[in-house]
Design a protein around this motif. Structure first.
Motif, mmCIF file in Angstrom:
data_model
loop_
_atom_site.group_PDB
_atom_site.id
_atom_site.type_symbol
_atom_site.label_atom_id
_atom_site.label_comp_id
_atom_site.label_asym_id
_atom_site.label_seq_id
_atom_site.Cartn_x
_atom_site.Cartn_y
_atom_site.Cartn_z
ATOM 1 N N GLU A 43 -8.530 -34.767 -29.581
ATOM 2 C CA GLU A 43 -7.879 -35.987 -29.142
ATOM 3 C C GLU A 43 -6.391 -35.842 -29.440
ATOM 4 O OE1 GLU A 43 -9.162 -38.416 -27.488
ATOM 5 O OE2 GLU A 43 -11.266 -37.803 -27.629
ATOM 6 N N LYS A 44 -5.555 -35.865 -28.408
ATOM 7 C CA LYS A 44 -4.132 -35.613 -28.586
ATOM 8 C C LYS A 44 -3.442 -36.729 -29.350
ATOM 9 C CE LYS A 44 -3.730 -32.921 -24.308
ATOM 10 N NZ LYS A 44 -3.039 -32.822 -22.994
ATOM 11 N N GLY A 45 -2.467 -36.350 -30.166
ATOM 12 C CA GLY A 45 -1.616 -37.307 -30.842
ATOM 13 C C GLY A 45 -0.313 -37.493 -30.080
ATOM 14 N N PRO A 46 0.591 -38.340 -30.589
ATOM 15 C CA PRO A 46 1.810 -38.672 -29.843
ATOM 16 C C PRO A 46 2.893 -37.602 -29.871
ATOM 17 C CG PRO A 46 1.752 -39.857 -31.919
ATOM 18 C CD PRO A 46 0.431 -39.169 -31.788
ATOM 19 N N LEU A 47 2.835 -36.642 -30.805
ATOM 20 C CA LEU A 47 3.874 -35.618 -30.872
ATOM 21 C C LEU A 47 3.542 -34.493 -29.896
ATOM 22 C CD1 LEU A 47 4.689 -35.420 -34.693
ATOM 23 C CD2 LEU A 47 5.727 -36.832 -32.914
ATOM 24 N N GLN A 48 4.227 -34.486 -28.750
ATOM 25 C CA GLN A 48 3.965 -33.526 -27.673
ATOM 26 C C GLN A 48 5.296 -33.079 -27.071
ATOM 27 O OE1 GLN A 48 0.803 -34.746 -24.917
ATOM 28 N NE2 GLN A 48 0.225 -36.345 -26.357
ATOM 29 N N GLY A 49 6.092 -32.421 -27.909
ATOM 30 C CA GLY A 49 7.434 -32.041 -27.505
ATOM 31 C C GLY A 49 7.503 -30.715 -26.777
ATOM 32 N N ASN A 50 8.680 -30.448 -26.203
ATOM 33 C CA ASN A 50 8.991 -29.195 -25.511
ATOM 34 C C ASN A 50 10.164 -28.533 -26.222
ATOM 35 O OD1 ASN A 50 7.097 -29.617 -23.306
ATOM 36 N ND2 ASN A 50 8.497 -31.236 -22.625
ATOM 37 N N ALA A 72 7.636 -20.550 -27.739
ATOM 38 C CA ALA A 72 7.837 -21.693 -26.850
ATOM 39 C C ALA A 72 6.694 -22.680 -27.019
ATOM 40 C CB ALA A 72 7.925 -21.227 -25.399
ATOM 41 N N ILE A 73 7.040 -23.955 -27.062
ATOM 42 C CA ILE A 73 6.066 -25.031 -27.232
ATOM 43 C C ILE A 73 6.237 -26.003 -26.071
ATOM 44 C CG2 ILE A 73 5.272 -26.880 -28.751
ATOM 45 C CD1 ILE A 73 6.764 -25.313 -31.041
ATOM 46 N N PHE A 92 8.326 -23.269 -18.376
ATOM 47 C CA PHE A 92 8.697 -24.677 -18.190
ATOM 48 C C PHE A 92 9.258 -24.890 -16.790
ATOM 49 C CE2 PHE A 92 9.059 -23.603 -22.642
ATOM 50 C CZ PHE A 92 8.509 -24.687 -23.310
ATOM 51 N N ASP A 93 9.017 -26.071 -16.247
ATOM 52 C CA ASP A 93 9.648 -26.453 -14.985
ATOM 53 C C ASP A 93 11.131 -26.713 -15.195
ATOM 54 O OD1 ASP A 93 7.189 -26.300 -13.671
ATOM 55 O OD2 ASP A 93 6.709 -28.382 -14.177
ATOM 56 N N GLU A 94 11.459 -27.351 -16.308
ATOM 57 C CA GLU A 94 12.847 -27.579 -16.703
ATOM 58 C C GLU A 94 13.042 -27.000 -18.092
ATOM 59 O OE1 GLU A 94 13.822 -31.681 -16.466
ATOM 60 O OE2 GLU A 94 13.329 -31.860 -14.327
ATOM 61 N N THR A 95 14.119 -26.257 -18.290
ATOM 62 C CA THR A 95 14.345 -25.597 -19.570
ATOM 63 C C THR A 95 14.462 -26.636 -20.682
ATOM 64 O OG1 THR A 95 15.495 -23.787 -18.491
ATOM 65 C CG2 THR A 95 15.798 -24.003 -20.868
ATOM 66 N N PRO A 96 13.660 -26.493 -21.738
ATOM 67 C CA PRO A 96 13.704 -27.468 -22.838
ATOM 68 C C PRO A 96 14.850 -27.148 -23.795
ATOM 69 C CG PRO A 96 12.113 -25.786 -23.334
ATOM 70 C CD PRO A 96 12.652 -25.448 -21.971
ATOM 71 N N SER A 97 14.933 -27.889 -24.862
ATOM 72 C CA SER A 97 15.892 -27.571 -25.925
ATOM 73 C C SER A 97 15.583 -26.200 -26.481
ATOM 74 C CB SER A 97 15.801 -28.620 -27.038
ATOM 75 O OG SER A 97 16.145 -29.891 -26.564
ATOM 76 N N ILE A 98 16.640 -25.455 -26.775
ATOM 77 C CA ILE A 98 16.507 -24.117 -27.353
ATOM 78 C C ILE A 98 17.288 -24.090 -28.658
ATOM 79 C CG2 ILE A 98 16.940 -21.648 -27.042
ATOM 80 C CD1 ILE A 98 16.833 -22.143 -24.005
ATOM 81 N N ILE A 99 16.623 -23.685 -29.729
ATOM 82 C CA ILE A 99 17.264 -23.623 -31.047
ATOM 83 C C ILE A 99 17.356 -22.172 -31.485
ATOM 84 C CG2 ILE A 99 17.111 -24.304 -33.473
ATOM 85 C CD1 ILE A 99 15.657 -26.824 -32.597
ATOM 86 N N ASP A 100 18.555 -21.745 -31.827
ATOM 87 C CA ASP A 100 18.798 -20.404 -32.352
ATOM 88 C C ASP A 100 18.500 -20.406 -33.847
ATOM 89 O OD1 ASP A 100 19.749 -17.950 -33.220
ATOM 90 O OD2 ASP A 100 21.697 -18.131 -32.224
ATOM 91 N N LEU A 101 17.501 -19.637 -34.256
ATOM 92 C CA LEU A 101 17.100 -19.611 -35.669
ATOM 93 C C LEU A 101 17.994 -18.718 -36.521
ATOM 94 C CD1 LEU A 101 13.192 -19.563 -35.426
ATOM 95 C CD2 LEU A 101 14.785 -21.502 -35.405
ATOM 96 N N LYS A 102 18.913 -17.990 -35.890
ATOM 97 C CA LYS A 102 19.906 -17.193 -36.620
ATOM 98 C C LYS A 102 19.251 -16.253 -37.614
ATOM 99 C CE LYS A 102 23.276 -20.881 -35.937
ATOM 100 N NZ LYS A 102 24.178 -21.888 -36.546
ATOM 101 N N ASP A 103 18.154 -15.634 -37.174
ATOM 102 C CA ASP A 103 17.424 -14.606 -37.925
ATOM 103 C C ASP A 103 16.712 -15.149 -39.164
ATOM 104 O OD1 ASP A 103 16.649 -11.892 -37.796
ATOM 105 O OD2 ASP A 103 17.943 -11.408 -39.498
#
Length: 564
Positions: A43-50, A72-73, A92-103
């Motif tokens: 059963e899915k919860g509300p946190l369903q981010g991209n 990728a999530i 993704f159909d539209e590119t989501p937020s991308i975070i650089d983890l800086k290694d």
């Protein structure tokens, strides 16, 4: 209108399932054997981010010690793990937020398979963990920082989860030292289950105004036991429902700052409403309501799995029986759901007529059970009882657990493994453990092949911080720096496995397929660490923190270090 009637329909259903005070006569009669393994639907919860995380050292914990640089999530679920940001973006159909983890090192969101998170969220006052303080000056700094966001006159509290052993001074702060840090806020600081404690001038004035005040020394000290209980009871009487919800949000925020995203909660002891109650006592009929309300507000940022603690003291085991009649196991959604029964079921916790009766009914109802072992004999009688029940009603698929096990032996590990059981481990001895073999025997347990995971048991007699437990498991040293678990140290990789992939077994249900590793199809819970867990000096393990915590593809904690 009743309090239940004020709740939303979804919450009313959850409350009905969680509360054994709602008595009905269902089809689950004692004696019905339903131990076959069910299929659990997600059963899915509300946190369903991209989200895409790139340029990291992402330890997937997929069983092969594979490390990726990109993950990728999509809609809360991992859709790519690999080396190409372009391939991740193509999901993704539209590119989501991308975070650089800086290694930076990234790991799966940690699973704590045994703690008391629900109690922590229900603490009175503005609860402030001190498990990461190493001197009185650190305590003062922690409280000064906390006071910046707390209205003058409101209590700042710390109840359990630490010990003066990890302060340089080996003592609690005094009234004068607390006054110097937070002169405008009353303070109550108590460790372990029942103190001792200390307070400042404003706290002393409040407690001494009570009809039955605790005895408080001139330096602010409060004795353990009844005096500590009087002070704690007075603070609990001030708690409102909204106070509890605020405390729950604080507890969640603290947990995700450490990187712990999933918690199997083990309940608390039934409150008496008297000074005999300690840090682990609460109203078990109401303790979950503010948590459910917080999730109903869609403000939940950790995954909570609720075990039910019982303390029946008769052969009728009435509360256990009503639990089995009226509660669904593994009921809820990705964020909050019911779990098993434990870590206590009866007052004769180590085995006896009440224990045997309750455990037999739990087996026949097909529930997971967890019990608690701290001595060199209790696990023997518990496992013997499990074996006797298993001879008539198989528990092989139920995943029955013996927790803590500081003194368990290879013989009993083998016997428990043979009937499908497991053990969960903790570094609780770090705070005040002594001797040469304080346990648990981490190395022997892993060598046995029995299902094993790690849970902090925080925050009464143990810290919640997983990195303190990692320090203890890998060094065997307590807060005083003494070696107390000689020959039982395990590697950092083994500890991380216990906190992630190995803990899937303890979740069971649909969670086992969704959490604990970073693989396509699993939920997107990721933690980015401030230091390299695998190479830093031992003492720096205790300084590890998350700089970015993601749950279901949504950022739930961001220290700002990555400038996201």
């Amino acid at each position: 209108m009743s309090a239940l009637g004020l709740l939303s329909p979804m919450k009313r259903l959850l409350v009905s399932v969680l509360s054994i005070g709602i008595i009905c006569r269902g089809s689950l009669a004692f004696g019905a054997n339903i131990t076959q393994s069910p299929t659990y639907r997600r059963e899915k919860g509300p946190l369903q981010g991209n989200l895409i995380l790139s340029n990291g050292q992402i330890h997937t914990m997929n069983g092969g010690e594979e490390v990726a640089s990109v993950i990728a999530i999509k809609d809360g679920v991992i859709v790519y793990v690999g080396e190409s940001q372009d391939e991740a973006s193509a999901k993704f159909d539209e590119t989501p937020s991308i975070i650089d983890l800086k290694d930076h090192i990234a790991i799966p969101g940690l699973i704590d398979c045994h703690n008391h998170m629900v109690l922590l969220g229900n603490r009175p006052g503005y609860h402030t963990p001190l498990e990461n303080a190493y001197s009185v000056a650190d305590v003062q700094d922690t409280y000064r920082s906390r006071a910046e966001d707390v209205a003058s006159g409101s209590f700042i509290t710390t109840i359990g989860g630490f010990h003066p052993n990890h302060f340089d001074e080996r003592r609690l702060p005094t009234l004068e030292e607390l006054d110097a840090a937070v002169p405008d806020h009353p303070v109550f600081v108590s460790y372990s289950f029942a103190g001792p404690a200390t307070t400042n001038s404003l706290g002393k004035a409040f407690f001494e105004s009570l009809t039955e005040p605790p005895v408080i020394a001139a330096n602010g000290s409060i004795a353990s036991g009844e005096d500590n209980g009087k002070a704690l009871l007075a603070l609990r009487k001030k708690l409102t429902f909204d106070d509890r919800k605020r405390g729950i949000r604080d507890a969640m925020e603290y947990a995700v700052s450490l990187g712990v995203t999933t918690h199997i909660d083990q309940g608390g002891f039934p409150a008496t409403g008297t000074p005999s109650d300690g840090a682990a006592h609460e109203d078990l009929y109401a303790i979950h309501l503010p948590w459910l309300s917080t999730y109903d507000d869609e403000a939940g940022i950790i995954r909570l799995r609720i075990n039910f603690l019982h303390m029946d003291d008769s052969l009728e085991v009435p509360t256990v029986q009503q639990r089995l009649l009226n509660t669904f196991k593994f009921f809820g959604n990705d964020m909050v759901k019911t779990g098993g029964i434990g870590e206590f079921i009866t007052t004769d916790y180590a085995g006896g007529p009440f224990f045997n009766e309750a455990a037999e009914r739990i087996a026949k109802a097909g529930w997971r059970l967890e019990v608690h072992s701290l001595t060199n004999t209790d696990f023997q009688s518990q496992i013997q009882a499990f074996e006797n029940i298993h001879a008539n009603t198989s528990v092989d698929e139920l995943r029955w657990v013996v927790a803590h096990v500081p003194l368990i032996t290879p013989e009993y590990l083998h016997r428990l493994k043979k009937i499908g059981g497991g053990v969960n481990l903790s570094g609780w001895q770090y705070l005040a453990g002594t001797g040469q073999k304080a346990g648990p025997p981490f190395k022997d347990i892993l060598a046995s092949g029995i299902p094993a995971g790690i849970g902090a048991d925080g925050m009464q007699s143990a810290p919640l911080n997983p990195w303190i437990h990692a320090y203890y498991a890998t060094t065997g040293k307590n807060a005083l720096g003494d070696q107390i678990n000689e020959g039982q140290q395990i590697s950092r990789q083994e500890v991380l496995n216990l906190y992630t992939r190995a803990n899937q077994w303890f979740l069971g249900g649909s969670d086992e397929r969704l959490l604990g590793s970073l693989e396509v199809g699993r939920l997107g819970d990721v933690v980015v660490l401030n230091k390299d867990y695998f190479t830093i000096p031992d003492e720096e393990l205790k300084e590890l923190r998350s700089i970015l915590t993601v749950v279901g593809g949504e950022t739930v904690y961001d220290s700002g270090s990555l400038k996201t």
